[in-house]
Design a protein around this motif. Structure first.
Motif, PDB file in Angstrom:
ATOM      1  N   PHE A  51     -20.370 -37.754 -28.755  1.00 31.36           N
ATOM      2  CA  PHE A  51     -20.625 -38.537 -27.537  1.00 31.36           C
ATOM      3  C   PHE A  51     -19.457 -38.549 -26.548  1.00 31.36           C
ATOM      4  CE2 PHE A  51     -23.954 -40.640 -30.217  1.00 31.36           C
ATOM      5  CZ  PHE A  51     -25.017 -40.466 -29.345  1.00 31.36           C
ATOM      6  N   HIS A  52     -18.338 -37.852 -26.855  1.00 28.39           N
ATOM      7  CA  HIS A  52     -17.140 -38.093 -26.043  1.00 28.39           C
ATOM      8  C   HIS A  52     -17.320 -37.757 -24.561  1.00 28.39           C
ATOM      9  CE1 HIS A  52     -16.209 -33.781 -26.193  1.00 28.39           C
ATOM     10  NE2 HIS A  52     -15.270 -33.996 -25.302  1.00 28.39           N
ATOM     11  N   ASP A  53     -18.119 -36.744 -24.230  1.00 33.92           N
ATOM     12  CA  ASP A  53     -18.323 -36.372 -22.818  1.00 33.92           C
ATOM     13  C   ASP A  53     -19.703 -36.789 -22.308  1.00 33.92           C
ATOM     14  OD1 ASP A  53     -15.845 -35.338 -22.073  1.00 33.92           O
ATOM     15  OD2 ASP A  53     -16.322 -33.287 -22.689  1.00 33.92           O
ATOM     16  N   TYR A  54     -20.294 -37.775 -22.936  1.00 30.34           N
ATOM     17  CA  TYR A  54     -21.657 -38.219 -22.592  1.00 30.34           C
ATOM     18  C   TYR A  54     -21.831 -38.459 -21.089  1.00 30.34           C
ATOM     19  CZ  TYR A  54     -25.925 -41.102 -22.840  1.00 30.34           C
ATOM     20  OH  TYR A  54     -27.188 -41.619 -22.669  1.00 30.34           O
ATOM     21  N   ALA A  81      -8.934 -32.837 -30.760  1.00 31.33           N
ATOM     22  CA  ALA A  81     -10.082 -31.940 -30.956  1.00 31.33           C
ATOM     23  C   ALA A  81     -10.628 -31.478 -29.611  1.00 31.33           C
ATOM     24  CB  ALA A  81     -11.168 -32.657 -31.765  1.00 31.33           C
ATOM     25  N   ASP A  82     -10.635 -32.375 -28.634  1.00 29.95           N
ATOM     26  CA  ASP A  82     -11.088 -32.044 -27.283  1.00 29.95           C
ATOM     27  C   ASP A  82     -10.190 -30.952 -26.688  1.00 29.95           C
ATOM     28  OD1 ASP A  82     -12.566 -32.310 -24.931  1.00 29.95           O
ATOM     29  OD2 ASP A  82     -11.383 -33.999 -24.194  1.00 29.95           O
ATOM     30  N   TYR A  83      -8.919 -31.024 -27.009  1.00 22.13           N
ATOM     31  CA  TYR A  83      -7.948 -30.080 -26.451  1.00 22.13           C
ATOM     32  C   TYR A  83      -7.984 -28.712 -27.143  1.00 22.13           C
ATOM     33  CZ  TYR A  83      -3.489 -28.640 -24.349  1.00 22.13           C
ATOM     34  OH  TYR A  83      -2.526 -27.978 -23.645  1.00 22.13           O
ATOM     35  N   HIS A 123     -22.993 -25.233 -21.271  1.00 23.28           N
ATOM     36  CA  HIS A 123     -21.575 -24.965 -21.515  1.00 23.28           C
ATOM     37  C   HIS A 123     -20.870 -26.196 -22.090  1.00 23.28           C
ATOM     38  CE1 HIS A 123     -17.278 -24.522 -20.274  1.00 23.28           C
ATOM     39  NE2 HIS A 123     -17.478 -23.334 -20.793  1.00 23.28           N
ATOM     40  N   ARG A 124     -21.149 -27.326 -21.496  1.00 21.10           N
ATOM     41  CA  ARG A 124     -20.509 -28.564 -21.959  1.00 21.10           C
ATOM     42  C   ARG A 124     -21.044 -28.961 -23.344  1.00 21.10           C
ATOM     43  NH1 ARG A 124     -15.826 -30.871 -20.899  1.00 21.10           N
ATOM     44  NH2 ARG A 124     -16.087 -29.349 -19.258  1.00 21.10           N
ATOM     45  N   TYR A 125     -22.301 -28.632 -23.611  1.00 18.30           N
ATOM     46  CA  TYR A 125     -22.872 -28.907 -24.934  1.00 18.30           C
ATOM     47  C   TYR A 125     -22.188 -28.049 -25.992  1.00 18.30           C
ATOM     48  CZ  TYR A 125     -26.251 -29.546 -28.688  1.00 18.30           C
ATOM     49  OH  TYR A 125     -26.826 -29.824 -29.901  1.00 18.30           O
ATOM     50  N   GLN A 126     -21.950 -26.779 -25.679  1.00 17.91           N
ATOM     51  CA  GLN A 126     -21.240 -25.903 -26.624  1.00 17.91           C
ATOM     52  C   GLN A 126     -19.821 -26.422 -26.866  1.00 17.91           C
ATOM     53  OE1 GLN A 126     -22.663 -23.584 -28.460  1.00 17.91           O
ATOM     54  NE2 GLN A 126     -24.605 -23.969 -27.395  1.00 17.91           N
ATOM     55  N   HIS A 127     -19.176 -26.910 -25.806  1.00 22.62           N
ATOM     56  CA  HIS A 127     -17.845 -27.531 -25.948  1.00 22.62           C
ATOM     57  C   HIS A 127     -17.937 -28.721 -26.910  1.00 22.62           C
ATOM     58  CE1 HIS A 127     -14.255 -29.887 -24.908  1.00 22.62           C
ATOM     59  NE2 HIS A 127     -15.029 -30.853 -24.445  1.00 22.62           N
ATOM     60  N   THR A 128     -18.970 -29.519 -26.741  1.00 23.60           N
ATOM     61  CA  THR A 128     -19.163 -30.697 -27.596  1.00 23.60           C
ATOM     62  C   THR A 128     -19.310 -30.293 -29.063  1.00 23.60           C
ATOM     63  OG1 THR A 128     -20.105 -32.006 -25.804  1.00 23.60           O
ATOM     64  CG2 THR A 128     -20.762 -32.609 -28.048  1.00 23.60           C
ATOM     65  N   GLY A 139     -13.585 -23.277 -28.166  1.00 18.63           N
ATOM     66  CA  GLY A 139     -13.998 -22.793 -26.848  1.00 18.63           C
ATOM     67  C   GLY A 139     -12.927 -22.935 -25.780  1.00 18.63           C
ATOM     68  N   ARG A 140     -11.826 -23.584 -26.106  1.00 20.01           N
ATOM     69  CA  ARG A 140     -10.748 -23.773 -25.123  1.00 20.01           C
ATOM     70  C   ARG A 140      -9.853 -22.541 -25.080  1.00 20.01           C
ATOM     71  NH1 ARG A 140     -12.018 -28.209 -21.944  1.00 20.01           N
ATOM     72  NH2 ARG A 140     -11.564 -30.181 -22.967  1.00 20.01           N
ATOM     73  N   HIS A 141      -9.622 -22.045 -23.905  1.00 16.31           N
ATOM     74  CA  HIS A 141      -8.732 -20.895 -23.735  1.00 16.31           C
ATOM     75  C   HIS A 141      -7.799 -21.164 -22.572  1.00 16.31           C
ATOM     76  CE1 HIS A 141     -11.308 -18.652 -26.468  1.00 16.31           C
ATOM     77  NE2 HIS A 141     -12.341 -19.092 -25.771  1.00 16.31           N
TER      78      HIS A 141
HETATM   79 FE    FE Z   1     -14.410 -32.832 -23.714  1.00 18.35          FE
END
Ligand code: FE
Ligand code: DGI
Ligand code: FE
Length: 189
Positions: free
Chosen positions: A49-52, A126-128, A17-22, A132-134
């Motif tokens: 790499f932001h959520d590494y 971009a993170d926000y 899930h976090r990879y898809q977010h990335t 995938g952000r809902h």
């Molecule tokens: Fe993030």
């Protein structure tokens, strides 16, 4: 580092899930970098790499914050904040990324900071707004991002602070400093 190599390193650190977010952050950051004239390769790398460090044990993150002389007031606030500076450190140490623009974009992607660089703004935003952000308000920020980066960023920071306050959660001072800085520099409109 090329995209495929970077993605391979990151995939090992994250849940699916976090990879898809990335991947969503990467596509969004590239698009914003093109739109606003930032370095596209740096945006791509910082996004990847932001959520590494997102899933590192809290004890390890704590130890790194203390031993590396990162602001220890972080330890008094939500541990969700820690993966940003710890990520910058580990990405340099473990992935060999030395570009300070990229590392700072990772370091400040959760709290922001006053005087954010264009690259830092792009990664925060971009993170926000990645696809995938809902959550309530995200579409408004997506629309704003098409027109005005600073305006969209201000809204995102504001929403984040309001969200935390509504849940009676602490707000890290840098988040307020970021907010104030963006308000002051918004100009007359
Ligand atoms: Fe993030
Ligand atoms: O890592 P992500 O989930 O992709 O997103 P993020 O790095 O922007 O934020 C992670 C979490 O950190 C999010 O649940 C909200 C929280 N957070 C962000 N800013 C602050 C914060 N928590 C506190 N206590 N104070 C903040 O200023
Ligand atoms: Fe994050």
């Amino acid at each position: 580092m090329e995209r495929e190599a970077a993605l391979k390193l990151v995939k090992e650190q994250l849940t699916e899930h976090r990879y898809q977010h990335t991947l969503g952050v990467m596509e969004t950051a590239i698009s914003l970098a093109n739109q606003y004239g930032a370095d596209v390769k740096k945006a791509e790398l910082a996004a990847i790499f932001h959520d590494y460090a997102k899933f590192r044990p809290k004890e390890e993150m704590k130890e790194i914050i203390v031993s590396q002389g990162f602001p220890t007031d972080l330890l008094d606030y939500n541990s969700e904040l820690w993966h940003a500076p710890v990520g910058a450190y580990l990405v340099e140490k473990e992935a060999g990324i030395t570009d300070s623009d990229v590392l700072d974009a990772i370091r400040f992607h959760t709290s922001g900071r006053p005087g954010m660089t264009l690259l830092e703004k792009i990664i925060y935003l971009a993170d926000y707004i990645e696809p995938g952000r809902h959550f309530p308000g995200v579409d408004e920020v997506r629309d704003m991002a098409k027109e005005n980066l600073d305006r969209a960023l201000l809204k995102a920071v504001q929403n984040t602070i309001l969200f935390l306050m509504k849940k009676n959660q602490t707000v890290y001072p840098d988040s307020f400093y970021t907010y104030n800085d963006l308000v002051k520099n918004r100009g007359i409109d």
